[in-house]
Scaffold this active site. Structure first.
Site, PDB file in Angstrom:
ATOM      1  NE  ARG A  19      -4.088  -1.738   2.252  1.00  0.00           N
ATOM      2  CZ  ARG A  19      -5.101  -1.803   1.404  1.00  0.00           C
ATOM      3  NH1 ARG A  19      -5.216  -0.896   0.449  1.00  0.00           N
ATOM      4  NH2 ARG A  19      -6.002  -2.778   1.477  1.00  0.00           N
ATOM      5  N   GLY A  38       2.286   6.451  10.521  1.00  0.00           N
ATOM      6  CA  GLY A  38       2.870   5.197  10.990  1.00  0.00           C
ATOM      7  C   GLY A  38       4.363   5.291  11.222  1.00  0.00           C
ATOM      8  N   GLY A  39       4.878   4.344  12.046  1.00  0.00           N
ATOM      9  CA  GLY A  39       6.291   4.340  12.396  1.00  0.00           C
ATOM     10  C   GLY A  39       7.193   4.108  11.208  1.00  0.00           C
ATOM     11  NE  ARG A 288      -4.288  -6.638  11.926  1.00  0.00           N
ATOM     12  CZ  ARG A 288      -4.271  -7.847  11.364  1.00  0.00           C
ATOM     13  NH1 ARG A 288      -5.346  -8.298  10.733  1.00  0.00           N
ATOM     14  NH2 ARG A 288      -3.197  -8.595  11.425  1.00  0.00           N
ATOM     15  CG  LEU A 391       5.547  -2.907  16.316  1.00  0.00           C
ATOM     16  CD1 LEU A 391       5.500  -1.880  15.198  1.00  0.00           C
ATOM     17  CD2 LEU A 391       6.970  -3.052  16.843  1.00  0.00           C
ATOM     18  CD  GLU A 395       2.001   1.017  19.507  1.00  0.00           C
ATOM     19  OE1 GLU A 395       2.143   1.087  18.272  1.00  0.00           O
ATOM     20  OE2 GLU A 395       0.894   0.837  20.055  1.00  0.00           O
ATOM     21  CG  ASP A 513      41.963 -28.883  -3.491  1.00  0.00           C
ATOM     22  OD1 ASP A 513      41.907 -29.766  -2.624  1.00  0.00           O
ATOM     23  OD2 ASP A 513      41.072 -28.702  -4.348  1.00  0.00           O
ATOM     24  CG  ASP A 515      39.443 -34.864  -5.320  1.00  0.00           C
ATOM     25  OD1 ASP A 515      39.251 -35.669  -6.239  1.00  0.00           O
ATOM     26  OD2 ASP A 515      39.883 -35.192  -4.190  1.00  0.00           O
ATOM     27  CG  ASP A 695      37.913 -27.413  -6.363  1.00  0.00           C
ATOM     28  OD1 ASP A 695      38.674 -27.949  -5.523  1.00  0.00           O
ATOM     29  OD2 ASP A 695      36.852 -27.937  -6.744  1.00  0.00           O
TER      30      ASP A 695
END
Length: 741
Positions: A19, A38-39, A288, A391, A395, A513, A515, A695
């Site tokens: 949004r 909003g934060g 909510r 939150l 708060e 190394d 292999d 490798d």
């Protein structure tokens, strides 16, 4: 383009979220953008500026891409910007948005991530719409993106977007933050195979991926390993051509906004009004309407408290505010009906004409009302069944300038990891809730102040502005990590410089190394035999230089191949060493016996389950090989499961290391590796030329431990700590020939 200030980027900040943070209202010939308070919006604003604390320096407005409720016709030709933001609306057809947002996002991803799989609805049309919507967001972003931009993608509605950006704009910095819980792999794997693969690939298109807690980070890393086969080192995923960092960034709030509101006249008025109406002790909760918030379980816990503590009847009121959300959906309507009925029953069973145990309101609250209730409540009861962060609890703590009040908090909320001074409860355990309510109501003021002071200090230090700053500081650090690991393929000029240095030196040491470096990688490890030409070339080097063959292979294999050469041989990743000219193998003094018995049965079991896989017992390690497995894809999945099980099984005191190598999973002691072995040899002589070639992932230890003056060469195109690369094993002979020529 770099600014003169270190680690700062000149470029725009582009936020992409489902949004827009504005309400777009047309007025006459133009529009007004009414910005949300909003934060996240405030925090994003803090990122951009010319102050010393701002991680991004930009003279441009923040670009925000998001879905708009308005139609394209309503906004055609209008400039959608204010002093800080420029809005770029995305228009999604109603039928697509229904299946995308209400369908895939809210009827599948939300319940799955909040551990309600029975509520999850799997529908092919949902995923098709999700793909379409993410493409629409990308099309809008593609219209406005510029070199140097930093793109920050928000949340589960846009999980495919980072990879879309990466494919077309590979040099743009991309961050992704997941605002809800990421589920354990057992839940995530419920998604169809192609869906979960698209989601994981989409997310790791970002440079930096953030979650609220370390648990969510680990769950996601397991999903990456199990779905795509990518392991990680210290939360860095090496994708060959780039790295991705996965880390926790616990989101927070604007502490000062809530703290300073304590003395605001409107808040004081609301606080006094609540206290005048409610003479009792006050328990407060606000949520909510959602099944993840544990509202019914909270009521059952309060009911148990009333049942067991008749002395508190008439002396406490539970003010429960539920904010309307999705109440046109049948499941939410049913939930609200159950809440209404449960509140009515408890009030009828325990209340009387003078006292109502639960004061229940189904409405939104103004900021002043909210802080007024926070700052007058004796107890905050925050009990989600599962929450990414939550939150509300932060708060509440920030609002308590008086340092009074007790926070009861669900262990299932991400915030529980930060707010350990709260009374932490199991939200499904009504007895636990009841006991905690009694403990909170009886808690002395001194104890309340002690707990609240610590929590307030923590939230003040890591507020929402610190959260955003931390996230973007990490993005700049990713750039530095890339610089360390950048691929520099050797050209004729680079080879010439190494040859000149080799010729100019007198005391040289060379590490090879086996292999994938001296010998090619083949399906059957027993058949990986060094060619006659390469062996002859190594022998030529050994006539004038100190040559070290350093491998994960066992000593018997290496002895057969190189016993006739005047070279040092290091076997099993540094565990066994045979010095040049000696016939004896020396076991690393740090090696400890008696650990294989507990690990081998696990590896044997996985070998039985995977046709073609074998367990090799070396003297100092155990290796689970699956290069010869019949079904490679199946074997890769079993290998990923084995690594994860071993990681969870092996305790720190065992001092064991899991090596996730090329078609092999190996377990060895941590006290030594190729790096420690190479370093020990280098320190025994005054070498004026050091070169190392390898490798595999195990060779990274060697590249890191050798001094900065060493020539470290990675064979292959994986990002590496080596300072130079050869593209393939086939180039090794040609390279060494040019050096020695």
């Amino acid at each position: 383009m770099k600014n003169t200030q270190e680690n700062k980027q000149i470029g725009r900040l582009v936020i992409v979220a489902y949004r827009l943070p504005f309400k777009i209202v047309r007025e006459g010939e133009g529009v007004n953008l009414f910005q949300n308070s909003g934060g996240l919006v405030s925090a994003v604003l803090s990122l951009v500026g010319d102050g010393a604390q701002n991680p991004i320096v930009s003279g441009d407005k923040i670009q925000w891409i998001g879905y708009a409720d308005n139609s394209p016709e309503e906004l055609e030709g209008l400039s959608l910007e204010n002093d800080s933001f420029k809005a770029h609306p995305v228009f999604i057809p109603d039928d697509v948005n229904e299946n995308y947002y209400e369908g895939f996002c809210n009827d599948l991803i939300w319940p799955l991530c909040h551990y309600f799989p029975t509520h999850a609805r799997f529908d092919d049309a949902y995923f098709q719409a999700y793909q379409q919507a993410n493409e629409l967001f990308f099309e809008k972003l593609d219209e406005i993106i510029q070199p140097g931009d930093i793109v920050w993608v928000q949340d589960y509605q846009l999980m495919l977007l980072p990879q879309m950006i990466r494919k077309k704009h590979p040099d743009v910095k991309v961050g992704f933050f997941f605002h809800i819980p990421f589920p354990s792999y057992e839940l995530f794997r419920m998604l169809p195979v192609q869906w979960r693969k698209a989601i994981v690939e989409g997310i790791i298109g970002a440079d930096l991926v953030g979650f609220h807690t370390n648990d969510y980070v680990e769950y996601f890393l397991k999903a990456v390993r199990m779905v795509l086969g990518h392991g990680n080192k210290l939360h860095y995923i090496n994708l060959s051509n780039r790295i991705v960092k996965i880390d926790s960034f616990p989101i927070s709030i604007d502490f000062n906004k809530f703290n300073d509101a304590y003395t605001d006249p409107e808040v004081v008025k609301e606080r006094e009004l609540a206290r005048d109406m409610l003479k009792e002790k006050i328990i407060f909760s606000v949520d909510r309407l959602d099944y993840s918030k544990g509202i019914l379980h909270r009521l059952y816990g309060f009911e148990r408290f009333l049942e067991e503590n008749p002395n508190w009847h008439g002396r406490v009121a539970f003010v429960m505010v539920v904010v309307p959300s999705r109440d046109t959906i049948d499941r939410y309507q049913q939930m609200k009906s159950e809440i209404d009925q449960t509140v009515g029953r408890i009030n009828a069973d325990y209340g009387n004409i003078n006292w109502q145990p639960i004061i229940y309101q189904y409405r939104s609250m103004t900021f002043a009302e909210l802080v007024g209730m926070y700052s007058t409540s004796d107890v905050a009861l925050i009990t989600p069944v599962r929450d990414g962060m939550n939150l509300v609890c932060k708060e509440y703590v920030a609002s308590r300038q008086d340092k009074h009040g007790v926070l009861i908090l669900s262990e299932m909320a991400g915030a529980a990891a930060e707010l350990g001074e709260a009374l932490i409860i199991n939200p499904l355990d009504k007895q636990n809730i009841a006991d905690s309510i009694k403990l909170a109501l009886d808690m002395p003021i001194e104890e309340q102040e002690k707990r609240m002071k610590v929590m307030r200090s923590r939230i003040r230090e890591y507020d929402v502005f610190a959260w955003t700053n931390d996230f973007f500081t990490q993005i700049t650090m990713i750039e530095q990590e890339h610089e360390k690991l950048k691929q520099v393929f050797l050209t004729d000029q680079g080879i010439g410089e190494i040859r000149d240095a080799y010729r100019a030196s007198k005391n040289r040491i060379l590490f090879f190394d086996y292999d994938g470096t001296l010998a090619p990688i083949v399906a059957d490890p027993a058949k990986a035999i060094v060619s006659r030409e390469v062996k002859q070339l190594i022998s030529t080097f050994a006539e004038s230089d100190t040559v070290v063959i350093i491998s994960g292979r066992d000593r018997h294999f290496l002895s057969e191949l190189f016993l006739d050469l005047p070279v040092h041989i290091i076997a099993e990743h540094g565990a066994l060493i045979k010095a040049k000219g000696s016939s004896e193998w020396v076991l690393n003094e740090s090696y400890e016996e008696n650990w294989k018995e507990s690990i081998q049965p696990i590896m044997d079991l996985y070998a039985k389950r995977c046709p073609g896989a074998v367990v090799e017992e070396k003297e100092t390690s155990l290796a689970w090989h699956y290069r010869t497995a019949e079904d490679r894809e199946y074997a890769t999945r079993r290998a990923q499961e084995l690594v994860w099980q071993l990681k969870n099984y092996i305790q720190p005191e065992l001092n064991l290391q899991i090596i996730d190598g090329n078609k092999v999973v190996e377990v060895k002691k941590t006290a030594f590796n190729k790096g420690t072995a190479a370093k020990d040899l280098v320190e025994t002589g005054s070498y004026d030329f050091i070169m190392a070639m390898g490798d595999d992932k195990t060779d990274e230890d060697m590249f890191i431990e050798l001094p900065d003056t060493a020539y470290t060469i990675k064979v292959g195109d994986m990002l590496s700590a080596a300072r130079a690369h050869l593209r393939s094993q086939e180039e090794v002979f040609s390279f060494l020939s040019k050096i020695k020529d």
